[in-house]
Scaffold this motif. Structure first.
Motif, PDB file in Angstrom:
ATOM      1  N   LYS A 246       0.872  -1.181   0.000  1.00 12.82           N
ATOM      2  CA  LYS A 246       0.000   0.000   0.000  1.00 12.82           C
ATOM      3  C   LYS A 246       0.905   1.226   0.000  1.00 12.82           C
ATOM      4  CE  LYS A 246      -3.681  -2.298   2.622  1.00 12.82           C
ATOM      5  NZ  LYS A 246      -4.545  -2.243   3.819  1.00 12.82           N
ATOM      6  N   ASN A 247       1.298   1.638  -1.165  1.00 12.55           N
ATOM      7  CA  ASN A 247       2.249   2.728  -1.274  1.00 12.55           C
ATOM      8  C   ASN A 247       2.087   3.389  -2.636  1.00 12.55           C
ATOM      9  OD1 ASN A 247       4.657   4.311  -1.556  1.00 12.55           O
ATOM     10  ND2 ASN A 247       5.592   3.102   0.063  1.00 12.55           N
ATOM     11  N   LEU A 248       1.785   4.684  -2.625  1.00 16.32           N
ATOM     12  CA  LEU A 248       1.590   5.418  -3.877  1.00 16.32           C
ATOM     13  C   LEU A 248       2.845   5.443  -4.730  1.00 16.32           C
ATOM     14  CD1 LEU A 248      -0.454   8.515  -2.664  1.00 16.32           C
ATOM     15  CD2 LEU A 248      -1.293   6.580  -3.977  1.00 16.32           C
ATOM     16  N   TRP A 249       3.992   5.218  -4.112  1.00 20.43           N
ATOM     17  CA  TRP A 249       5.249   5.354  -4.835  1.00 20.43           C
ATOM     18  C   TRP A 249       5.734   4.020  -5.389  1.00 20.43           C
ATOM     19  CZ3 TRP A 249       4.605  10.168  -5.135  1.00 20.43           C
ATOM     20  CH2 TRP A 249       4.140  10.899  -4.049  1.00 20.43           C
ATOM     21  N   ASN A 254       4.479   1.397 -14.108  1.00 20.60           N
ATOM     22  CA  ASN A 254       4.021   2.696 -14.614  1.00 20.60           C
ATOM     23  C   ASN A 254       4.815   3.748 -13.852  1.00 20.60           C
ATOM     24  OD1 ASN A 254       2.715   4.773 -15.863  1.00 20.60           O
ATOM     25  ND2 ASN A 254       0.671   4.232 -15.167  1.00 20.60           N
ATOM     26  N   PHE A 255       6.128   3.679 -14.011  1.00 28.00           N
ATOM     27  CA  PHE A 255       7.013   4.523 -13.212  1.00 28.00           C
ATOM     28  C   PHE A 255       7.016   5.939 -13.771  1.00 28.00           C
ATOM     29  CE2 PHE A 255      11.155   6.291 -11.995  1.00 28.00           C
ATOM     30  CZ  PHE A 255      11.082   6.120 -10.622  1.00 28.00           C
ATOM     31  N   CYS A 256       6.341   6.834 -13.069  1.00 25.26           N
ATOM     32  CA  CYS A 256       6.160   8.207 -13.547  1.00 25.26           C
ATOM     33  C   CYS A 256       7.307   9.107 -13.083  1.00 25.26           C
ATOM     34  CB  CYS A 256       4.834   8.769 -13.056  1.00 25.26           C
ATOM     35  SG  CYS A 256       3.386   7.908 -13.714  1.00 25.26           S
ATOM     36  N   ILE A 257       7.747   9.946 -13.984  1.00 28.67           N
ATOM     37  CA  ILE A 257       8.849  10.847 -13.682  1.00 28.67           C
ATOM     38  C   ILE A 257       8.492  11.808 -12.553  1.00 28.67           C
ATOM     39  CG2 ILE A 257      10.195  12.765 -14.643  1.00 28.67           C
ATOM     40  CD1 ILE A 257      11.237  10.022 -15.393  1.00 28.67           C
ATOM     41  N   TRP A 258       7.204  12.102 -12.352  1.00 28.46           N
ATOM     42  CA  TRP A 258       6.846  12.998 -11.246  1.00 28.46           C
ATOM     43  C   TRP A 258       7.183  12.397  -9.886  1.00 28.46           C
ATOM     44  CZ3 TRP A 258       3.665  10.377  -8.125  1.00 28.46           C
ATOM     45  CH2 TRP A 258       2.697   9.536  -8.656  1.00 28.46           C
ATOM     46  N   PHE A 259       7.510  11.106  -9.838  1.00 26.21           N
ATOM     47  CA  PHE A 259       7.968  10.482  -8.597  1.00 26.21           C
ATOM     48  C   PHE A 259       9.074  11.304  -7.952  1.00 26.21           C
ATOM     49  CE2 PHE A 259      11.276   7.924  -6.604  1.00 26.21           C
ATOM     50  CZ  PHE A 259      10.583   7.195  -5.651  1.00 26.21           C
ATOM     51  N   PHE A 260       9.937  11.893  -8.759  1.00 25.11           N
ATOM     52  CA  PHE A 260      11.103  12.595  -8.233  1.00 25.11           C
ATOM     53  C   PHE A 260      10.746  13.932  -7.597  1.00 25.11           C
ATOM     54  CE2 PHE A 260      12.928   9.531 -11.130  1.00 25.11           C
ATOM     55  CZ  PHE A 260      13.949   9.012 -10.359  1.00 25.11           C
ATOM     56  N   ASP A 261       9.503  14.385  -7.755  1.00 25.05           N
ATOM     57  CA  ASP A 261       9.059  15.562  -7.008  1.00 25.05           C
ATOM     58  C   ASP A 261       9.007  15.263  -5.516  1.00 25.05           C
ATOM     59  OD1 ASP A 261       8.778  16.995  -9.325  1.00 25.05           O
ATOM     60  OD2 ASP A 261       6.637  16.615  -9.526  1.00 25.05           O
ATOM     61  N   ARG A 262       8.804  13.976  -5.180  1.00 26.52           N
ATOM     62  CA  ARG A 262       8.682  13.578  -3.779  1.00 26.52           C
ATOM     63  C   ARG A 262       9.755  12.589  -3.343  1.00 26.52           C
ATOM     64  NH1 ARG A 262       3.562  13.864  -1.761  1.00 26.52           N
ATOM     65  NH2 ARG A 262       4.579  13.463   0.251  1.00 26.52           N
ATOM     66  N   GLY A 269      15.645   9.713  -2.352  1.00 24.66           N
ATOM     67  CA  GLY A 269      16.042  10.151  -3.685  1.00 24.66           C
ATOM     68  C   GLY A 269      15.915   9.136  -4.789  1.00 24.66           C
ATOM     69  N   ASN A 270      15.738   7.852  -4.474  1.00 24.45           N
ATOM     70  CA  ASN A 270      15.644   6.837  -5.518  1.00 24.45           C
ATOM     71  C   ASN A 270      14.604   5.788  -5.147  1.00 24.45           C
ATOM     72  OD1 ASN A 270      17.860   7.453  -7.529  1.00 24.45           O
ATOM     73  ND2 ASN A 270      19.034   7.440  -5.636  1.00 24.45           N
ATOM     74  N   PRO A 271      13.988   5.157  -6.152  1.00 22.28           N
ATOM     75  CA  PRO A 271      13.033   4.086  -5.846  1.00 22.28           C
ATOM     76  C   PRO A 271      13.751   2.874  -5.263  1.00 22.28           C
ATOM     77  CG  PRO A 271      13.481   4.166  -8.190  1.00 22.28           C
ATOM     78  CD  PRO A 271      14.150   5.374  -7.593  1.00 22.28           C
ATOM     79  N   TRP A 272      13.027   2.068  -4.527  1.00 21.86           N
ATOM     80  CA  TRP A 272      13.597   0.870  -3.901  1.00 21.86           C
ATOM     81  C   TRP A 272      13.305  -0.385  -4.713  1.00 21.86           C
ATOM     82  CZ3 TRP A 272       9.360   3.567  -2.635  1.00 21.86           C
ATOM     83  CH2 TRP A 272       8.153   2.889  -2.537  1.00 21.86           C
ATOM     84  N   PRO A 299      17.082  15.763  -9.390  1.00 25.20           N
ATOM     85  CA  PRO A 299      18.037  14.721  -9.025  1.00 25.20           C
ATOM     86  C   PRO A 299      17.427  13.325  -9.197  1.00 25.20           C
ATOM     87  CG  PRO A 299      18.087  16.484  -7.411  1.00 25.20           C
ATOM     88  CD  PRO A 299      16.935  16.776  -8.329  1.00 25.20           C
ATOM     89  N   GLY A 300      18.145  12.456  -9.860  1.00 23.00           N
ATOM     90  CA  GLY A 300      17.674  11.091 -10.071  1.00 23.00           C
ATOM     91  C   GLY A 300      17.004  10.859 -11.410  1.00 23.00           C
ATOM     92  N   GLN A 301      16.612  11.938 -12.103  1.00 21.17           N
ATOM     93  CA  GLN A 301      15.882  11.772 -13.358  1.00 21.17           C
ATOM     94  C   GLN A 301      16.788  11.456 -14.548  1.00 21.17           C
ATOM     95  OE1 GLN A 301      13.521  15.342 -13.910  1.00 21.17           O
ATOM     96  NE2 GLN A 301      11.774  14.441 -12.861  1.00 21.17           N
ATOM     97  N   TRP A 302      18.008  11.985 -14.539  1.00 21.85           N
ATOM     98  CA  TRP A 302      18.861  11.895 -15.720  1.00 21.85           C
ATOM     99  C   TRP A 302      19.062  10.471 -16.233  1.00 21.85           C
ATOM    100  CZ3 TRP A 302      20.414  13.414 -20.045  1.00 21.85           C
ATOM    101  CH2 TRP A 302      21.578  12.917 -20.635  1.00 21.85           C
ATOM    102  N   PRO A 303      19.294   9.452 -15.379  1.00 16.86           N
ATOM    103  CA  PRO A 303      19.499   8.106 -15.906  1.00 16.86           C
ATOM    104  C   PRO A 303      18.338   7.601 -16.754  1.00 16.86           C
ATOM    105  CG  PRO A 303      20.191   8.196 -13.626  1.00 16.86           C
ATOM    106  CD  PRO A 303      19.494   9.494 -13.913  1.00 16.86           C
ATOM    107  N   PHE A 304      17.110   8.011 -16.423  1.00 21.16           N
ATOM    108  CA  PHE A 304      15.954   7.550 -17.184  1.00 21.16           C
ATOM    109  C   PHE A 304      15.842   8.300 -18.517  1.00 21.16           C
ATOM    110  CE2 PHE A 304      14.955   6.616 -12.734  1.00 21.16           C
ATOM    111  CZ  PHE A 304      14.781   5.259 -12.839  1.00 21.16           C
ATOM    112  N   TYR A 305      16.174   9.567 -18.515  1.00 26.31           N
ATOM    113  CA  TYR A 305      16.219  10.307 -19.773  1.00 26.31           C
ATOM    114  C   TYR A 305      17.339   9.781 -20.668  1.00 26.31           C
ATOM    115  CZ  TYR A 305      12.761  13.737 -18.301  1.00 26.31           C
ATOM    116  OH  TYR A 305      11.581  14.346 -17.909  1.00 26.31           O
TER     117      TYR A 305
END
Length: 325
Positions: A246-249, A254-262, A269-272, A299-305
């Motif tokens: 039970k976790n929104l993250w 469906n890994f959304c880039i807006w994840f890095f806002d939080r 800073g990174n998903p588990w 921070p953290g977005q560049w590898p996915f881009y």
């Protein structure tokens, strides 16, 4: 993660207009690279069927996509929607999205009988970056769709629980439902159930008219296709990995880039977990990235881009030229 299941068919669909069609080859390469063969050219064993639903894509682009699919080992199927008027009616109250975003609503009408389920992905801003078999073959448990949950409510004990059909009558929760209780960038559709229950576009048009009666003065009633799908299917949704997680993250498929806002405050800073389906939602689109605006990435977005850039750079020049005419 479970191992891939060999010799299994995976059906994938998307829908778009002529503008977004030119970006589909990047998606196709990511699909072939991760579902047909891995980066070391080791066969994974999935038989991939790709369905493009469209009404405003040029035949030149369709021909190019078909040819590129053949090169990649993907079976391509074009699905032309001759009368898009009802979809345009739905889109009129859904905000900024074009009506092609609603083509999945009645996909069972156009798909062949052997397609019992299909993965819908948004055109252009979704990449497959890992094995999706565990997600794709999840048991529907008689639900119409399998989704990544994006909203929960509190239960009587203060814990989190899923939003259900009774919440349609809750004045506080109903507007949240219309914003979407899942993200529609990636979800699995129970095509067999849609056929067996005779679900149709008319059901959604009736819902749209009912919502207009409730909100007669609102220009935007629901948040695109995901808001309309949520209102129509709440209570008939299989949330992937819920209730165990039970976790929104938690959104590997469906890994959304807006994840890095939080991300910093939520998990340092990174998903588990390892994302499998990457969705460039809630941030800069990857094809908009230049050396001048790279500094705008969080921070953290560049590898996915960088993953997107690597795939985009591998698209043959002949394909790029044809898709950009």
């Amino acid at each position: 993660m479970s191992k891939s299941v060999s010799n299994k068919r995976i059906n994938i669909m998307t829908s778009c207009d002529d503008n977004y069609a030119k970006l589909i080859p990047v998606q196709l390469l990511s699909i072939a690279d991760n579902l047909i063969k891995c980066n070391f050219d080791v066969p994974i064993g999935y038989e991939i069927h790709f369905y493009l639903f469209y009404s405003r894509v040029s035949e030149e682009k369709i021909s190019c996509i078909r040819s590129y699919c053949n090169t990649l080992g993907i079976e391509f199927h074009q699905v032309f929607i001759a009368d898009a008027t009802p979809y345009a009616e739905l889109a009129s109250k859904g905000g900024k999205w074009t009506y092609e975003a609603y083509f999945s609503i009645e996909c069972q009408r156009y798909l062949p009988a052997e397609v019992d389920r299909i993965l819908y992905i948004d055109a252009a801003d979704i990449l497959i970056i890992g094995d999706i078999g565990e997600y794709y073959f999840t048991d529907f448990e008689d639900c119409s769709i399998i989704v990544t949950c994006s909203q929960y409510k509190f239960d009587a004990n203060g814990g989190l629980t899923a939003i259900e059909s009774d919440d349609l009558y809750n004045d506080e929760l109903f507007p949240r439902i219309l914003r979407g209780i899942f993200n529609s960038g990636s979800y699995v559709i129970n095509v067999n159930k849609m056929r067996n229950e005779n679900q149709s576009l008319n059901d959604y048009i009736a819902l749209k008219k009912a919502l207009e009666n409730i909100y007669p003065d609102k220009e935007e009633i629901y948040f695109g296709d995901q808001g309309l799908l949520a209102a129509a299917n709440v209570g008939d949704i299989r949330y992937y990995a819920y209730p165990e997680i039970k976790n929104l993250w938690f959104q590997p498929y469906n890994f959304c880039i807006w994840f890095f806002d939080r991300a910093t405050e939520i998990c340092g800073g990174n998903p588990w977990y390892i994302p499998r389906i990457l969705h460039f939602a809630g941030g800069m689109k990857p094809w908009q990235l230049t050396s001048k605006n790279e500094s705008e990435l969080k921070p953290g977005q560049w590898p996915f881009y960088k993953i997107y850039k690597l795939y985009a750079n591998q698209i043959p020049k002949s394909v790029l030229e044809q898709m950009n005419r």
